[in-house]
Design an enzyme around this catalytic site. Sequence first.
Site, PDB file in Angstrom:
ATOM      1  N   THR A  80       5.570   2.708  14.367  1.00 17.70           N
ATOM      2  CA  THR A  80       4.034   3.032  14.298  1.00 17.70           C
ATOM      3  C   THR A  80       3.738   3.701  15.357  1.00 17.70           C
ATOM      4  OG1 THR A  80       1.938   1.506  14.781  1.00 17.70           O
ATOM      5  CG2 THR A  80       3.745   0.358  15.150  1.00 17.70           C
TER       6      THR A  80
ATOM      7  N   ASP B 149      12.585 -12.271  -1.196  1.00 13.02           N
ATOM      8  CA  ASP B 149      12.089 -12.755   0.260  1.00 13.02           C
ATOM      9  C   ASP B 149      13.149 -11.655   1.391  1.00 13.02           C
ATOM     10  OD1 ASP B 149      11.629 -12.864   3.497  1.00 13.02           O
ATOM     11  OD2 ASP B 149      10.826 -14.950   3.097  1.00 13.02           O
TER      12      ASP B 149
ATOM     13  N   ARG C  48     -10.409  -5.786  20.379  1.00 16.56           N
ATOM     14  CA  ARG C  48      -9.845  -5.810  20.585  1.00 16.56           C
ATOM     15  C   ARG C  48      -9.467  -4.898  21.943  1.00 16.56           C
ATOM     16  NH1 ARG C  48      -6.323  -1.777  15.391  1.00 16.56           N
ATOM     17  NH2 ARG C  48      -8.176  -3.276  13.775  1.00 16.56           N
TER      18      ARG C  48
ATOM     19  N   VAL D 269      -2.756   5.674   8.027  1.00 15.22           N
ATOM     20  CA  VAL D 269      -3.250   6.535   6.771  1.00 15.22           C
ATOM     21  C   VAL D 269      -4.436   6.442   6.008  1.00 15.22           C
ATOM     22  CG1 VAL D 269      -1.736   6.692   4.886  1.00 15.22           C
ATOM     23  CG2 VAL D 269       0.039   5.901   7.003  1.00 15.22           C
TER      24      VAL D 269
ATOM     25  N   SER E 138      -0.971  -4.558  20.157  1.00 13.06           N
ATOM     26  CA  SER E 138      -0.827  -5.794  19.129  1.00 13.06           C
ATOM     27  C   SER E 138       0.534  -6.652  19.060  1.00 13.06           C
ATOM     28  CB  SER E 138      -1.828  -5.506  18.133  1.00 13.06           C
ATOM     29  OG  SER E 138      -0.838  -5.398  17.446  1.00 13.06           O
TER      30      SER E 138
ATOM     31  N   TYR F  76       1.097  -1.459  -0.470  1.00 13.07           N
ATOM     32  CA  TYR F  76      -0.080  -0.226   0.083  1.00 13.07           C
ATOM     33  C   TYR F  76       0.853   1.409  -0.251  1.00 13.07           C
ATOM     34  CZ  TYR F  76      -3.048   3.698   2.069  1.00 13.07           C
ATOM     35  OH  TYR F  76      -4.021   4.562   2.018  1.00 13.07           O
TER      36      TYR F  76
ATOM     37  N   TYR G 293       1.633  -7.271  16.983  1.00 17.57           N
ATOM     38  CA  TYR G 293       1.988  -7.077  15.402  1.00 17.57           C
ATOM     39  C   TYR G 293       2.664  -5.085  16.100  1.00 17.57           C
ATOM     40  CZ  TYR G 293       2.531  -2.377  13.099  1.00 17.57           C
ATOM     41  OH  TYR G 293       2.669  -1.436  11.713  1.00 17.57           O
ATOM     42  N   HIS G 294       2.146  -4.242  16.585  1.00 18.78           N
ATOM     43  CA  HIS G 294       3.022  -3.595  17.049  1.00 18.78           C
ATOM     44  C   HIS G 294       3.864  -3.738  18.299  1.00 18.78           C
ATOM     45  CE1 HIS G 294      -1.426  -1.878  16.087  1.00 18.78           C
ATOM     46  NE2 HIS G 294      -0.511  -0.877  15.596  1.00 18.78           N
TER      47      HIS G 294
ATOM     48  N   ASP H 103       9.834  -6.942  -2.970  1.00 18.34           N
ATOM     49  CA  ASP H 103       8.829  -8.201  -2.809  1.00 18.34           C
ATOM     50  C   ASP H 103       8.870  -9.330  -3.261  1.00 18.34           C
ATOM     51  OD1 ASP H 103       6.290  -5.856  -1.292  1.00 18.34           O
ATOM     52  OD2 ASP H 103       6.537  -8.602  -1.409  1.00 18.34           O
ATOM     53  N   ASN H 104       7.869  -9.914  -1.671  1.00 18.09           N
ATOM     54  CA  ASN H 104       8.106 -11.840  -1.866  1.00 18.09           C
ATOM     55  C   ASN H 104       6.037 -11.675  -1.429  1.00 18.09           C
ATOM     56  OD1 ASN H 104       6.796 -10.655   1.012  1.00 18.09           O
ATOM     57  ND2 ASN H 104       7.315 -12.494   2.248  1.00 18.09           N
TER      58      ASN H 104
ATOM     59  N   LYS I  72       7.702  -4.197  16.396  1.00 16.57           N
ATOM     60  CA  LYS I  72       7.721  -2.771  16.104  1.00 16.57           C
ATOM     61  C   LYS I  72       8.456  -1.922  17.162  1.00 16.57           C
ATOM     62  CE  LYS I  72       5.969  -1.194  12.069  1.00 16.57           C
ATOM     63  NZ  LYS I  72       6.784  -1.721  10.749  1.00 16.57           N
TER      64      LYS I  72
HETATM   65  N1  USQ Z   1     -11.466   1.468  14.680  1.00 18.12           N
HETATM   66  C1  USQ Z   1     -12.752   1.035  14.832  1.00 18.12           C
HETATM   67  N2  USQ Z   1     -13.797   0.142  13.552  1.00 18.12           N
HETATM   68  C2  USQ Z   1     -13.315  -0.024  12.422  1.00 18.12           C
HETATM   69  C3  USQ Z   1     -11.111  -0.188  12.342  1.00 18.12           C
HETATM   70  C4  USQ Z   1     -10.610   0.149  13.350  1.00 18.12           C
HETATM   71  O1  USQ Z   1     -12.862   1.611  15.325  1.00 18.12           O
HETATM   72  O2  USQ Z   1     -13.597  -0.759  11.273  1.00 18.12           O
HETATM   73  C5  USQ Z   1     -10.494   1.400  15.425  1.00 18.12           C
HETATM   74  C6  USQ Z   1      -9.400   0.214  15.779  1.00 18.12           C
HETATM   75  O3  USQ Z   1     -10.197  -0.726  16.879  1.00 18.12           O
HETATM   76  C7  USQ Z   1      -8.217   0.983  16.921  1.00 18.12           C
HETATM   77  C8  USQ Z   1      -8.336   2.719  15.557  1.00 18.12           C
HETATM   78  O4  USQ Z   1      -9.626   2.460  14.847  1.00 18.12           O
HETATM   79  O5  USQ Z   1      -8.443   1.727  17.499  1.00 18.12           O
HETATM   80  C9  USQ Z   1      -7.009   2.713  14.616  1.00 18.12           C
HETATM   81  O6  USQ Z   1      -7.538   0.921  13.904  1.00 18.12           O
HETATM   82  P1  USQ Z   1      -6.618   1.116  12.382  1.00 18.12           P
HETATM   83  O7  USQ Z   1      -7.353  -0.890  11.712  1.00 18.12           O
HETATM   84  O8  USQ Z   1      -6.727   2.250  11.542  1.00 18.12           O
HETATM   85  O9  USQ Z   1      -5.033   0.854  12.633  1.00 18.12           O
HETATM   86  P2  USQ Z   1      -4.086  -0.446  13.081  1.00 18.12           P
HETATM   87  O10 USQ Z   1      -4.958  -1.773  14.002  1.00 18.12           O
HETATM   88  O11 USQ Z   1      -3.334   0.218  15.253  1.00 18.12           O
HETATM   89  O12 USQ Z   1      -2.950  -0.335  12.608  1.00 18.12           O
HETATM   90  C10 USQ Z   1      -3.033   0.611  11.695  1.00 18.12           C
HETATM   91  C11 USQ Z   1      -2.171  -0.446  10.207  1.00 18.12           C
HETATM   92  C12 USQ Z   1      -0.574  -0.482  10.567  1.00 18.12           C
HETATM   93  C13 USQ Z   1       0.016   1.052  11.132  1.00 18.12           C
HETATM   94  C14 USQ Z   1      -1.026   1.742  12.537  1.00 18.12           C
HETATM   95  C15 USQ Z   1      -0.607   3.049  12.795  1.00 18.12           C
HETATM   96  O13 USQ Z   1      -2.078  -1.474  10.205  1.00 18.12           O
HETATM   97  O14 USQ Z   1      -0.004  -0.770  10.225  1.00 18.12           O
HETATM   98  O15 USQ Z   1       0.765   0.934  12.640  1.00 18.12           O
HETATM   99  O16 USQ Z   1      -2.499   1.254  12.343  1.00 18.12           O
HETATM  100  S1  USQ Z   1      -1.153   3.246  15.013  1.00 18.12           S
HETATM  101  O17 USQ Z   1      -2.462   3.361  14.317  1.00 18.12           O
HETATM  102  O18 USQ Z   1      -0.478   4.808  15.567  1.00 18.12           O
HETATM  103  O19 USQ Z   1      -0.725   2.481  15.222  1.00 18.12           O
END
Ligand code: USQ
Length: 392
Positions: A144, A74, A326, A211, A179, A11, A181-182, A31-32, A185
Amino acid sequence: MRVLILGGDGYLGWPTAMHLSQKGHEVAVVDNYFRRRACVEMNCLPLLPVPDLPQRAELWRALTGYSIRVAVGDVCDYPFLLQIFKDFAPEGVVHYAEQPSAPYSMLNRETAAFTLTNNLLSTLNLIHAVAETDSACHIVKLGTMGVYGTPNIDIEEGYLEVRHKGRKHTFLYPKTPGSLYHLTKSQDGDMLYFYCRMWDIRITDLNQGPVYGLAINGSLPDDRLAPIFNYDDIFGTVLNRFVAQAAAGYPLTIYGRGGQKRGYLNIKDTLACVELALRNPPEPGHYRVFNQFVETFSVRNLAEKVREAGRELGLEVQIKQIPNPRREEEEHYYNPSHSGLLSLGLEPHYLTIGVLLEMISMVQKYRDNLRPAYFLPRVRWQHNNCRAVSLN
Ligand code: USQ
């Protein structure tokens, strides 16, 4: 500058490649195709079908005259990565080659193990490839904002000065990821900081918020060059999902109370930030951290903005609070600083109703591809998730 982009199909990776190549940099992507495979396995195809990397690079060259070198493989395969460093001799590397989804990392043991090994091994290999070929090469890693969690104090940019028993010391800012994932990072950040101190390499860690945006229609010569755009529960970020839900006439899915605040940015600003970081490398041995976002919103604020934009397009946008899959704070203090990239010259794009109108209209153009089955969350933050959730 010769810039290598790891994760150049994703993306953010592919738009970064186009952006840097049109600015005159020499660009190679690796990229893989993990994301493409995972989208099929998890039943969450992107909005638009996306040509593979050699096809996109060829289309880009035919339409603009700029060339992008492509290697499919990879980053966790060290001999493969090292050969690319020897052949291309990058002056800067952008590391997007990590598994980027929080829900994917929380699905089951296999996806957790993949996230952990892929994200840490790719980073370790990158550090070694730089050290083995040219330790002046600047690593720009996509981090992140989620590493900080939601502490009840202001979030600083990477470091925190601590006073203790009459003395003071500066540490990396404490991390409370939400999470697996986080967490990876946070761990890769610790690893980069460690090798900076050991080997005097140069690192920028871009702690990015969620984003949004598509960067097509008008800004691209052909929609087939658009980024992979996911709006599903696994790979879609929240605002992209809300926009797709509005375009499909589906209620916006707020998880829980909706007071979760994050720092957001337009995909155009991601590209600008990465370029600013590359053009202004830190000194050797310095682990530099920028908080990469433009403005903060709660999930509720975002939903209301999308509803307002939808109204202007004649759409009746519903908002629905659904149980939060979550484990996260749903109402909390959030005040992160983000002055580093602004001081390098970032000119932010803000989330206006006009921006949302444009996004919804773009998605509506591909409305027939939207699948409402992708809207509800399937992954819960529970240890027996794999039994509780069916992905098909
Ligand atoms: N959320 C909703 N409804 C939805 C989807 C998400 O309320 O349908 C909420 C989530 O619970 C969360 C917030 O929106 O509180 C952000 O969720 P997200 O899925 O947009 O973001 P996240 O899972 O945290 O991950 C995304 C990217 C990740 C990046 C991160 C930045 O996938 O790669 O690192 O955003 S951050 O959120 O600041 O950690």
